[in-house]
Design a protein around this motif. Sequence first.
Motif, short mmCIF file in Angstrom:
data_model
loop_
_atom_site.label_atom_id
_atom_site.label_comp_id
_atom_site.label_asym_id
_atom_site.label_seq_id
_atom_site.Cartn_x
_atom_site.Cartn_y
_atom_site.Cartn_z
N LEU A 1 43.54 48.72 29.08
CA LEU A 1 43.06 46.80 29.41
C LEU A 1 43.46 46.63 30.55
O LEU A 1 44.30 45.07 31.26
CB LEU A 1 43.10 45.77 27.87
CG LEU A 1 41.79 45.02 27.88
CD1 LEU A 1 41.63 44.38 27.23
CD2 LEU A 1 40.76 45.64 28.98
N ALA B 1 47.06 43.63 34.70
CA ALA B 1 45.85 42.59 35.22
C ALA B 1 45.89 40.49 34.27
O ALA B 1 44.85 40.53 34.56
CB ALA B 1 44.78 43.55 34.75
N GLY C 1 47.29 37.76 39.24
CA GLY C 1 47.46 36.72 38.47
C GLY C 1 48.48 36.21 37.65
O GLY C 1 49.77 36.47 37.83
N GLU D 1 43.27 33.99 40.58
CA GLU D 1 42.22 32.71 40.14
C GLU D 1 41.74 32.36 40.10
O GLU D 1 40.67 32.33 39.89
CB GLU D 1 43.94 31.73 39.67
CG GLU D 1 44.42 32.34 38.03
CD GLU D 1 45.84 33.02 38.61
OE1 GLU D 1 45.88 33.77 40.12
OE2 GLU D 1 46.98 33.46 37.77
N LEU E 1 39.67 29.52 38.51
CA LEU E 1 40.90 29.22 37.69
C LEU E 1 42.04 28.72 38.40
O LEU E 1 41.65 29.17 39.78
CB LEU E 1 41.07 30.59 36.71
CG LEU E 1 40.41 30.98 35.70
CD1 LEU E 1 41.19 31.37 34.97
CD2 LEU E 1 40.10 29.74 34.91
N ARG F 1 43.63 39.59 47.80
CA ARG F 1 44.48 40.21 47.75
C ARG F 1 45.37 41.02 48.19
O ARG F 1 45.82 41.08 49.22
CB ARG F 1 44.17 41.73 46.52
CG ARG F 1 42.98 41.06 45.50
CD ARG F 1 42.24 42.07 44.60
NE ARG F 1 41.58 41.64 43.32
CZ ARG F 1 41.66 42.43 42.37
NH1 ARG F 1 42.08 43.05 41.42
NH2 ARG F 1 40.63 41.49 41.63
N1 COA Z 1 41.42 40.78 31.22
C1 COA Z 1 40.60 41.48 30.65
N2 COA Z 1 39.88 42.46 30.45
C2 COA Z 1 39.96 42.91 32.33
C3 COA Z 1 41.86 42.15 32.57
C4 COA Z 1 41.70 41.09 33.13
N3 COA Z 1 42.40 40.50 32.86
N4 COA Z 1 41.31 43.20 33.35
C5 COA Z 1 40.78 44.66 33.67
N5 COA Z 1 40.02 44.15 32.43
C6 COA Z 1 38.91 45.50 32.16
C7 COA Z 1 37.88 45.53 32.74
O1 COA Z 1 36.86 44.65 32.77
C8 COA Z 1 37.01 46.63 32.23
O2 COA Z 1 36.64 46.54 31.39
P1 COA Z 1 36.04 47.71 30.62
O3 COA Z 1 35.78 48.71 30.00
O4 COA Z 1 34.81 46.90 29.27
O5 COA Z 1 34.70 47.40 31.25
C9 COA Z 1 38.38 47.36 31.64
O6 COA Z 1 39.36 46.53 31.88
C10 COA Z 1 39.03 48.40 33.87
O7 COA Z 1 38.76 47.41 34.44
P2 COA Z 1 38.46 48.42 35.82
O8 COA Z 1 37.68 47.00 36.54
O9 COA Z 1 37.17 48.93 34.95
O10 COA Z 1 39.63 49.16 36.23
P3 COA Z 1 39.92 49.31 37.45
O11 COA Z 1 40.61 50.02 37.81
O12 COA Z 1 38.58 49.13 38.45
O13 COA Z 1 40.59 48.18 38.31
C11 COA Z 1 41.77 46.19 37.96
C12 COA Z 1 41.75 48.01 37.40
C13 COA Z 1 43.46 45.32 37.43
C14 COA Z 1 42.21 45.83 39.63
C15 COA Z 1 40.65 45.03 37.42
O14 COA Z 1 40.42 45.56 36.44
C16 COA Z 1 41.59 43.56 38.14
O15 COA Z 1 40.82 43.23 39.35
N6 COA Z 1 41.20 42.73 37.03
C17 COA Z 1 41.02 41.37 36.74
C18 COA Z 1 42.65 41.16 37.11
C19 COA Z 1 42.42 39.18 37.40
O16 COA Z 1 42.15 38.94 38.57
N7 COA Z 1 43.54 38.70 36.57
C20 COA Z 1 43.86 37.64 36.75
C21 COA Z 1 43.26 36.82 35.42
S1 COA Z 1 43.60 35.58 35.69
#
Ligand code: COA
Length: 267
Positions: A27, A66, A115, A139, A144, A171
Amino acid sequence: MKTDYQFLKVEADHQKVLTVTLNRPELHNAFNDDFIAEMTELFQAIKKEDDIKLVLLKGEGKSFCAGADLNWMKRMKDYSDQENFLDSMRLSHLFQELNSLPMPVIASVNGATLGGGTGIVAACDYVIAASEAKFGFTEVGLGLVPAVISPFVMAKIGESFARAYFLSGERFDAHEAMRMNLVHKVVKSDDLESATLKQVERFLRAGPVAQREAKKLINGVLEHTLKLDKEVHEFTCQTIARVRTSDEGQEGMSALLEKRKPNWSQQ
Ligand code: COA
């Protein structure tokens, strides 16, 4: 000191450097309540260890962190206002514990830091990042606000960058993060490990007692000038407790988890 955790790898070396690796790579090291509790417990224990000279923070896998686990944040809708607020305070407490560790804390950022992940970085003393690492206060894109991390982040980046990036949710890369004072050094991914070790060695050349005094000095001055006090943290926690249970917050988090655009997005 306890070193056996579900979401953390904790390793001490002969130089009295404690390496703490965020370890939920599937994750992208996003943190939920259990992960937050583990980090808080560890930082509280580290605080009492006179023998640790430096803490090195890393992320396992592709990303550094993340941010908040959106599944955990979404669940808050089913909690009472008071429980929701207290839960936010636990997160705030984690950042306060990290921020006030008495010894130098270096973050070695291997990949995405979004975040709350940027909050972790902001609460460290020195940040070295791989040029491929991506950062963001994402966010607002999720309905958020970067509330709990804001005192720590704003102490580093100031009002101007906070306005630009908290409001756009855009970003940005490691070089921009360095321009914003969130990162101190950018290196190629292949060089991250060796450059981090070099930086650790530089820090280890200093007098450890003087280093702790210098950190107390910085935090003491900040508390007086920026008023990083209890009231600020209560304000940020009330804010996130309200926003994460709102219709927009719930929709934004669902949209990301369901890999679709939120209902307010025109594109
Ligand atoms: N909370 C919960 N799950 C998350 C997460 C988070 N903050 N960030 C990533 N994940 C999960 C995705 O939903 C995905 O789940 P799945 O396998 O069930 O589909 C898994 O992690 C892999 O993420 P994915 O997006 O497919 O990987 P990626 O390598 O393409 O990208 C990130 C990785 C971290 C760049 C991307 O997941 C992302 O931008 N996440 C959002 C982070 C964010 O905005 N956080 C702020 C929270 S307030």
